[in-house]
Design an enzyme around this catalytic site. Structure first.
Site, PDB file in Angstrom:
ATOM      1  N   GLU A  32       0.866  -1.183  -0.145  1.00 15.50           N
ATOM      2  CA  GLU A  32      -0.041  -0.028  -0.068  1.00 15.50           C
ATOM      3  C   GLU A  32       0.912   1.351   0.105  1.00 15.50           C
ATOM      4  O   GLU A  32       0.760   2.159   0.849  1.00 15.50           O
ATOM      5  CB  GLU A  32      -0.983   0.028   1.119  1.00 15.50           C
ATOM      6  CG  GLU A  32      -1.696  -1.114   1.237  1.00 15.50           C
ATOM      7  CD  GLU A  32      -3.117  -1.029   2.021  1.00 15.50           C
ATOM      8  OE1 GLU A  32      -2.913  -0.295   3.258  1.00 15.50           O
ATOM      9  OE2 GLU A  32      -4.116  -1.417   1.907  1.00 15.50           O
ATOM     10  N   GLU A  69      -6.229  -8.015  -0.876  1.00 15.26           N
ATOM     11  CA  GLU A  69      -6.954  -7.925   0.671  1.00 15.26           C
ATOM     12  C   GLU A  69      -8.551  -7.624   0.619  1.00 15.26           C
ATOM     13  O   GLU A  69      -8.717  -6.344   0.621  1.00 15.26           O
ATOM     14  CB  GLU A  69      -6.099  -6.723   1.435  1.00 15.26           C
ATOM     15  CG  GLU A  69      -4.882  -7.159   1.982  1.00 15.26           C
ATOM     16  CD  GLU A  69      -4.509  -6.148   2.820  1.00 15.26           C
ATOM     17  OE1 GLU A  69      -4.899  -5.447   3.477  1.00 15.26           O
ATOM     18  OE2 GLU A  69      -2.907  -5.835   2.732  1.00 15.26           O
TER      19      GLU A  69
HETATM   20  C1  GAL Z   1      -4.357  -2.711   5.067  1.00 11.32           C
HETATM   21  C2  GAL Z   1      -2.794  -3.418   5.204  1.00 11.32           C
HETATM   22  C3  GAL Z   1      -2.833  -4.703   6.077  1.00 11.32           C
HETATM   23  C4  GAL Z   1      -3.592  -4.569   7.012  1.00 11.32           C
HETATM   24  C5  GAL Z   1      -4.902  -3.987   6.922  1.00 11.32           C
HETATM   25  C6  GAL Z   1      -5.976  -3.763   8.076  1.00 11.32           C
HETATM   26  O1  GAL Z   1      -4.146  -1.459   4.752  1.00 11.32           O
HETATM   27  O2  GAL Z   1      -2.323  -3.643   3.878  1.00 11.32           O
HETATM   28  O3  GAL Z   1      -1.625  -5.038   6.270  1.00 11.32           O
HETATM   29  O4  GAL Z   1      -3.098  -3.614   8.259  1.00 11.32           O
HETATM   30  O5  GAL Z   1      -4.894  -2.783   6.195  1.00 11.32           O
HETATM   31  O6  GAL Z   1      -6.195  -5.139   8.878  1.00 11.32           O
END
Ligand code: GAL
Length: 729
Positions: free
Chosen positions: A190, A259
């Site tokens: 990110e 994600e």
């Molecule tokens: C995303 C990040 C992950 C984790 C998630 C929240 O933005 O890439 O590593 O932090 O948020 O759980």
């Protein structure tokens, strides 16, 4: 003229060599390769719809891994994703650790044995609610370093760790072209929003990171998530609760979602987040019907932040409302509903990777997405985006019921095999059942450290905490002496002490007595202690115990954020006016006496005198407790119910099960949760007004059949006699 014998032989050789080359080329392209195009990743020459799930290896035990991976496989996953946790692997520069929960190669080989692929997100910045975002604390002290930007010392360190991991994987033949399971890797995490803030140096760093990664020649594609300008051939991917409208930055890159948040993390003082599976499934199917071909659940198993691995104010439980719960049990109906969805999606795989969707309207808020490759097969998705109204729609020769906020999957354009809001998976609530028998406790009082003692270091002024502790412990004492002369006190009023700290928890002791505690939270780690305090004529011992609760894991240049008592510290209401103590001589002591004595271990705990029975310390700050217990019968996962305790840390047989903080009640608002409508992490909260976390996972493999040593350090004061061991069923 007839060719000579030698010419014939030469041309035969040429033909054989060409044939061999062709064959080798065929082997390389058909049996072992990962490529991509605008539709999907291709593994072994075949485009795939891939369902992936995050399982972070250090958040469970190696003994749990095979079962977690098996449950992921049975749940219909093709890929396991994990970050690589730099600070776990390189605790000091050049000294590597790959044992126990950090045995990355073992984890990957188990995934391979289960017949699944791996997406290895090397980072090495990982965020992940992990201490310091995965960076080792020593990295901050490399001369001239600035994290995550065009900075040579940082880039050198990042390259060295990334190369180390890649060469380890290569040495074990773990990349797909070598016959291994790794089909994909991630560099950075990110970075887009950071780059946007930094401008030119950020852009330069992105280019550098991409080309460094690609130069490592893994033979599999690289991704950068939330990075719209990921340079070719790196694929940019989406993270979020919804990604249906995401578009990669080139039409020859597949639409990937690294994600898909299955829930959210819990912070100490926060309520418990959850995400309804109907909405999660809806978001996934919308992504697929819009041409998405890779989805990774973050998290599929969240697990536990053992020890002090959690990030700033992150709770010890990293359950995440994931399809497999913290304890390794499937969470229903989430796990089962997603499994059913994966089956339905897999029935459509060929059509999805072979055709583009044709979208037609079925009503004001309804659509059909139809994939019809030339071969004649037909797959349809019927969507109702309306959060309020269920509808009947006509499609082909049929009529279909679409609940509000749902999508149906028709693998033959006729039969609905799955609808995101029609949950057929079983639903049950896990119970925590107390194991028979109670603990028999002994206690030992931690010393309140005092200024200018032999085991302290004295400096003028106040200094940043992690600079001094290097995060070797959560605890740092700041101490000074306040000398009060007879005329200093004004009659009838105690002086007013104010101590400002950059975080995260502050216990104030005056002459060995706790005067009070202040603590922050995730959105405001800073604390200020203010109170009238009793001072006597003569020397008064002021001892401040400053406690960190994880280092920040996200934010612009989070490595520059401070912790600890940085002042100002003032005393008001004295006859001579306000005293500013900030630039006085301060003594420092790193860690607790009990930590130095290793009280959490068998040998350390036998080095001091403990008391029990009527002498047992109760509700006393800074107290160590110990007991021994036998492992209960049965296979159920175990936890400690710590509701009667305050804050501190818990060890079993010398291993830390994490920070406990049941005295921190969840703030915020909890409302009934409807699955329909846009979800955000604030939406479906529970546990308001209750301890954020009262159950602490005890990994079964850490227990011996008999005589397990349980040690607790309690900062605030608690009643250990109410602690119980519970089984999750
Ligand atoms: C995303 C990040 C992950 C984790 C998630 C929240 O933005 O890439 O590593 O932090 O948020 O759980």
């Amino acid at each position: 003229m007839a060719p000579s014998k030698a010419q014939l032989w030469k041309s035969k050789m040429l033909m054989t060599t060409a044939g061999l080359l062709l064959f080798l080329g065929w082997v390389a392209s058909v049996s072992c390769s990962v490529t991509y195009d605008g539709k999907a990743l291709s593994v072994d020459g075949k485009r795939r719809i891939l369902i992936s799930g995050s399982i972070h290896y250090p958040r469970s035990t190696p003994e749990m891994w095979p079962d977690l991976i098996e449950k992921a496989r049975n749940g219909g996953l093709d890929v396991i994703e994990t970050y690589v946790f730099w600070n776990g692997h390189e605790p000091s520069p050049g000294k590597y650790y790959f044992e126990g929960r950090y045995d990355l190669v073992r984890f990957i080989k188990l995934v391979q044995q289960a017949g699944l692929y791996v997406h290895l997100r090397i980072g090495p910045y990982v965020c992940a609610e992990w201490n310091f975002g995965g960076f080792p604390v020593w990295l901050k002290y490399v001369p001239g370093i600035e994290f995550r930007t065009d900075n040579k010392p940082f880039e050198d360190a990042m390259q060295s760790f990334t190369s180390k991991i890649v060469s380890m994987m290569k040495a074990e033949n773990l990349f797909e072209p070598q016959g291994g399971p790794i089909i994909l890797s991630q560099i950075e995490n990110e970075y887009g929003p950071v780059e946007w803030n930094l401008g030119a140096p950020g852009k330069a760093y992105t280019k550098w990171a991409a080309s460094m990664a690609v130069g490592l020649d893994t033979g599999v594609p690289w991704v950068m998530c939330k990075q719209d300008d990921a340079p070719d051939p790196v694929i940019n991917a989406c993270n979020g609760f919804y990604c249906e409208n995401f578009k990669p930055n080139a039409d020859y890159k597949p639409k990937m979602w690294t994600e898909a948040w299955t829930g959210w993390y819990t912070d100490f003082g926060g309520s418990i987040p959850s995400r309804p599976v109907e909405d999660l499934a809806y978001s996934i199917v919308r992504f697929i019907q819009n041409g998405g071909s890779f989805v990774n659940y973050y998290m599929y198993h969240g697990g536990t932040n053992f020890g002090t691995t959690g990030g700033l104010f992150i709770a010890t439980s990293y359950d995440y409302d994931a399809p497999i719960d913290e304890y390794g049990l499937v969470r229903e109906p989430k796990w089962g509903h997603l499994r059913n969805m994966h089956k339905a999606i897999k029935q459509c795989e060929w059509a999805l990777v072979s055709a583009d969707p044709k979208v037609t309207s079925l009503g004001s808020n309804q659509e059909a997405h139809v994939f019809q490759p030339k071969s004649g097969s037909c797959v349809a998705f019927l969507a109702n985006y309306d959060p309020t109204y269920s509808v009947k729609v006509n499609f082909g020769n049929g009529q279909y019921d679409l609940p509000r906020w749902s999508v149906s999957i028709l693998p033959d354009c006729k039969t609905e095999v799955f609808n995101t809001a029609k949950v057929n998976a079983p639903s049950y609530r896990p119970r925590m059942i107390a194991v028979d028998g109670s603990f028999s406790w002994q206690s030992y009082l931690e010393e309140t450290a005092s200024a200018f003692a032999d085991d302290t270091t004295t400096m003028v002024g106040l200094y940043e905490q992690s600079n001094i502790t290097r995060d070797s412990t959560d605890y740092l004492w700041y101490m000074t002496d306040i000398t009060i002369k007879p005329g200093d006190l004004t009659s009838g009023q105690d002086p007013f002490l104010s101590v400002a700290s950059a975080g995260h928890v502050l216990h104030v002791f005056i002459n060995g007595q706790l005067a009070g505690t202040s603590y922050g939270h995730l959105n405001m780690p800073k604390v200020t202690f203010t109170s009238n305090v009793k001072l006597r004529v003569g020397i008064n011992k002021l001892s401040l115990l400053s406690v960190t609760v994880g280092l920040p894991n996200v934010g612009l240049h989070f490595e520059t954020w401070n912790t600890g008592v940085l002042g100002p510290i003032t005393l008001k209401g004295l006859s001579s006016g306000t005293w500013d103590l900030s630039n006085w001589k301060w003594s420092y002591k790193v860690g607790l006496k009990g930590e130095a004595l290793d009280l959490h271990t068998v040998s350390g705990s036998s080095s001091v005198e403990w008391v029990k029975g009527s002498l047992l310390a109760q509700k006393q700050p800074l107290t160590w407790y110990k007991t021994t217990f036998n492992a209960p019968a049965g296979n159920s996962p175990l936890a400690l119910d710590m509701w009667s305790m305050g804050k501190g840390q818990v060890w079993i047989n010398g291993q830390s099960i994490g920070r406990h903080w049941p005295a921190y009640n969840a703030h915020g608002t909890c409302r009934p949760c409807d699955y329909a409508g846009i979800f955000s992490e604030k939406k479906c909260r529970s546990n308001c007004g209750q301890p954020t976390q009262k159950w602490y996972h005890v990994p079964k493999s850490w227990l011996n059949p008999i005589g397990n040593l349980l040690v607790i350090f309690e900062e605030w004061g608690g009643d250990p006699t109410k602690i119980s061991l519970v089984q999750r069923q």
